[in-house]
Write a protein that holds these residues in place. Structure first.
Motif, PDB file in Angstrom:
ATOM      1  N   SER A 246       0.706  -1.173   0.060  1.00  0.00           N
ATOM      2  CA  SER A 246       0.044   0.061   0.135  1.00  0.00           C
ATOM      3  C   SER A 246       0.897   1.257  -0.056  1.00  0.00           C
ATOM      4  CB  SER A 246      -0.831  -0.023   1.284  1.00  0.00           C
ATOM      5  OG  SER A 246       0.020   0.130   2.371  1.00  0.00           O
ATOM      6  N   ASP A 247       0.189   2.253  -0.333  1.00  0.00           N
ATOM      7  CA  ASP A 247       0.905   3.669  -0.421  1.00  0.00           C
ATOM      8  C   ASP A 247       1.378   4.098   1.174  1.00  0.00           C
ATOM      9  OD1 ASP A 247       0.471   4.191  -2.913  1.00  0.00           O
ATOM     10  OD2 ASP A 247      -1.389   5.298  -2.752  1.00  0.00           O
ATOM     11  N   PHE A 248       0.680   3.632   2.138  1.00  0.00           N
ATOM     12  CA  PHE A 248       1.086   3.686   3.581  1.00  0.00           C
ATOM     13  C   PHE A 248       2.288   3.060   4.061  1.00  0.00           C
ATOM     14  CE2 PHE A 248       1.062   2.761   7.909  1.00  0.00           C
ATOM     15  CZ  PHE A 248       0.767   4.076   8.421  1.00  0.00           C
ATOM     16  N   GLN A 249       2.256   1.708   3.426  1.00  0.00           N
ATOM     17  CA  GLN A 249       3.518   0.832   3.813  1.00  0.00           C
ATOM     18  C   GLN A 249       4.746   1.401   2.990  1.00  0.00           C
ATOM     19  OE1 GLN A 249       1.917  -2.891   2.243  1.00  0.00           O
ATOM     20  NE2 GLN A 249       1.941  -3.992   4.277  1.00  0.00           N
ATOM     21  N   GLN A 250       4.510   1.779   1.641  1.00  0.00           N
ATOM     22  CA  GLN A 250       5.643   2.458   0.884  1.00  0.00           C
ATOM     23  C   GLN A 250       6.186   3.654   1.796  1.00  0.00           C
ATOM     24  OE1 GLN A 250       4.910   2.946  -3.078  1.00  0.00           O
ATOM     25  NE2 GLN A 250       4.092   1.087  -3.580  1.00  0.00           N
ATOM     26  N   ALA A 251       5.249   4.656   2.294  1.00  0.00           N
ATOM     27  CA  ALA A 251       5.581   5.691   3.066  1.00  0.00           C
ATOM     28  C   ALA A 251       6.519   5.133   4.239  1.00  0.00           C
ATOM     29  CB  ALA A 251       4.487   6.659   3.613  1.00  0.00           C
TER      30      ALA A 251
ATOM     31  N   THR B 269      10.530   6.225   4.798  1.00  0.00           N
ATOM     32  CA  THR B 269      11.108   6.707   5.878  1.00  0.00           C
ATOM     33  C   THR B 269      11.958   5.859   6.841  1.00  0.00           C
ATOM     34  OG1 THR B 269       8.814   7.946   6.086  1.00  0.00           O
ATOM     35  CG2 THR B 269      10.452   8.013   8.047  1.00  0.00           C
ATOM     36  N   LEU B 270      11.511   4.532   7.036  1.00  0.00           N
ATOM     37  CA  LEU B 270      12.655   3.663   7.478  1.00  0.00           C
ATOM     38  C   LEU B 270      13.941   3.649   7.000  1.00  0.00           C
ATOM     39  CD1 LEU B 270      10.389   0.643   8.413  1.00  0.00           C
ATOM     40  CD2 LEU B 270      11.726   2.081   9.990  1.00  0.00           C
ATOM     41  N   SER B 271      14.025   3.656   5.836  1.00  0.00           N
ATOM     42  CA  SER B 271      15.304   3.794   5.028  1.00  0.00           C
ATOM     43  C   SER B 271      16.084   5.029   4.849  1.00  0.00           C
ATOM     44  CB  SER B 271      14.995   3.334   3.386  1.00  0.00           C
ATOM     45  OG  SER B 271      14.346   4.493   2.657  1.00  0.00           O
ATOM     46  N   ARG B 272      15.596   5.868   5.441  1.00  0.00           N
ATOM     47  CA  ARG B 272      16.289   7.450   5.710  1.00  0.00           C
ATOM     48  C   ARG B 272      16.680   7.501   7.044  1.00  0.00           C
ATOM     49  NH1 ARG B 272      11.565   8.969   2.698  1.00  0.00           N
ATOM     50  NH2 ARG B 272      10.771  10.282   4.556  1.00  0.00           N
TER      51      ARG B 272
ATOM     52  N   ALA C 243       3.410  -2.120   9.792  1.00  0.00           N
ATOM     53  CA  ALA C 243       3.879  -1.935   8.537  1.00  0.00           C
ATOM     54  C   ALA C 243       5.420  -2.098   8.530  1.00  0.00           C
ATOM     55  CB  ALA C 243       3.795  -0.718   7.975  1.00  0.00           C
ATOM     56  N   SER C 244       6.234  -1.784   9.682  1.00  0.00           N
ATOM     57  CA  SER C 244       7.685  -1.750   9.674  1.00  0.00           C
ATOM     58  C   SER C 244       8.109  -3.351   9.880  1.00  0.00           C
ATOM     59  CB  SER C 244       8.115  -0.927  10.904  1.00  0.00           C
ATOM     60  OG  SER C 244       7.779  -1.312  12.060  1.00  0.00           O
ATOM     61  N   GLY C 245       6.988  -4.007  10.707  1.00  0.00           N
ATOM     62  CA  GLY C 245       7.219  -5.583  10.878  1.00  0.00           C
ATOM     63  C   GLY C 245       7.137  -6.332   9.638  1.00  0.00           C
ATOM     64  N   LEU C 246       6.321  -5.925   8.625  1.00  0.00           N
ATOM     65  CA  LEU C 246       6.146  -6.736   7.383  1.00  0.00           C
ATOM     66  C   LEU C 246       7.258  -6.476   6.517  1.00  0.00           C
ATOM     67  CD1 LEU C 246       2.366  -5.914   6.910  1.00  0.00           C
ATOM     68  CD2 LEU C 246       3.576  -8.086   7.368  1.00  0.00           C
ATOM     69  N   ARG C 247       8.098  -5.515   6.631  1.00  0.00           N
ATOM     70  CA  ARG C 247       9.126  -4.896   5.788  1.00  0.00           C
ATOM     71  C   ARG C 247       9.951  -5.954   5.414  1.00  0.00           C
ATOM     72  NH1 ARG C 247      14.122  -0.866   6.792  1.00  0.00           N
ATOM     73  NH2 ARG C 247      14.771  -0.718   4.735  1.00  0.00           N
TER      74      ARG C 247
END
Length: 61
Positions: A11-16, A20-23, A51-55
């Motif tokens: 989802s767009d939310f997960q991508q956001a 953010t996590l990658s930065r 969402a961060s756990g699904l990364r």
């Protein structure tokens, strides 16, 4: 160093959240609340955690 991130069926939310996590700089600590504030969804703390756990974890060795 740059990494290419691809998103598959997310989802767009997960991508956001993942973007953010990658930065987050090395050795810097962010809470789920910090991440939620960063993406402009201050009340989505628990969803940010999910969402961060699904990364998908990808490691370069």
């Amino acid at each position: 160093m740059t990494f290419r991130i691809t998103f598959n069926q997310t989802s767009d939310f997960q991508q956001a959240v993942w973007s953010t996590l990658s930065r987050i700089p090395y050795a810097k600590t962010y809470s789920y609340k910090d991440l939620a504030l960063e993406i402009g969804k201050e009340k989505a703390v628990r969803v940010v955690g999910s969402a961060s756990g699904l990364r998908r974890k990808e490691w370069l060795l």
